[in-house]
Design an enzyme around this catalytic site. Structure first.
Site, mmCIF file in Angstrom:
data_model
loop_
_atom_site.group_PDB
_atom_site.id
_atom_site.type_symbol
_atom_site.label_atom_id
_atom_site.label_comp_id
_atom_site.label_asym_id
_atom_site.label_seq_id
_atom_site.Cartn_x
_atom_site.Cartn_y
_atom_site.Cartn_z
ATOM 1 N N LYS A 7 15.771 -2.255 -13.461
ATOM 2 C CA LYS A 7 15.676 -2.410 -14.920
ATOM 3 C C LYS A 7 16.243 -3.774 -15.283
ATOM 4 C CE LYS A 7 16.247 2.510 -15.999
ATOM 5 N NZ LYS A 7 14.942 2.848 -15.633
ATOM 6 N N ALA A 51 20.582 -7.457 -5.431
ATOM 7 C CA ALA A 51 20.555 -6.857 -4.098
ATOM 8 C C ALA A 51 20.346 -5.348 -4.185
ATOM 9 C CB ALA A 51 21.858 -7.160 -3.375
ATOM 10 N N HIS A 54 0.840 -1.209 0.000
ATOM 11 C CA HIS A 54 0.000 0.000 0.000
ATOM 12 C C HIS A 54 0.874 1.259 0.000
ATOM 13 C CE1 HIS A 54 0.896 -0.207 4.315
ATOM 14 N NE2 HIS A 54 0.665 1.096 4.317
#
Length: 180
Positions: A140, A120, A74
């Site tokens: 990415k 990581a 959320h």
């Protein structure tokens, strides 16, 4: 009453940390399942992944979630730009045979395809397809799993069943060979 709640919460988190250190991980996974997180078979979870909306998280089979990973289901910041709402919510779906690296953050509404590795420290803000390695902030796609296999092969060692000293010897010999 507040003091009692605080003590219970403190003991609860201490117990979760105890479980995350390698003792009774199945107990922890069973707990996550009991609060509504869908978790497949043969998963290794080293992070406290519970959120206020555990029913919004689904994890496939053979998934490893490293320490310090956060799953965010959320976002309250929308209340600052949309005064008539309090929160935005979104599911997090993690496919089969995935690895989520140390300290990564997976944001609401993200799906991670099968056979995907998250490097990581990554912040995954958008869904990722299957069979890729992704990393960065925002994450990415870095390469395909096939490319990764060929890049990493020279560094790979199987240390299963080795003693601490045997492991050290094997690793140091392999690293010495790679440097030459």
């Amino acid at each position: 009453m507040r003091l009692i709640r605080r003590l219970i919460k403190s003991y609860y988190f201490a117990y979760l940390k105890y479980l995350l250190k390698g003792r009774d991980r199945e107990v922890l996974i069973d707990y996550y399942r009991s609060i509504g997180i869908v978790i497949g078979e043969n998963c290794r979870i080293f992070s406290m992944i519970a959120t206020p909306e555990p029913y919004m998280i689904s994890i496939g089979d053979n998934v490893t979630i490293a320490p310090g990973v956060r799953l965010i289901t959320h976002d309250n910041s929308v209340s600052k730009v949309l005064p008539n709402v309090t929160d935005a919510f979104g599911r997090i779906l993690i496919g089969n045979n995935c690895f989520i690296g140390v300290g990564s953050i997976i944001l609401l509404g993200v799906s991670i395809g099968d056979n995907t590795i998250i490097a990581a420290g990554s912040v995954v803000t958008k869904s990722l397809p299957s069979n890729v390695v992704a990393g960065g902030n925002p994450a990415k796609i870095i390469c395909t799993i096939e490319d990764y296999k060929s890049r990493i092969a020279k560094y790979c060692i199987s240390t299963k069943g080795l003693t601490k000293d045997e492991k050290k010897t094997v690793i140091l010999n392999k690293v010495t060979l790679i440097k030459k």
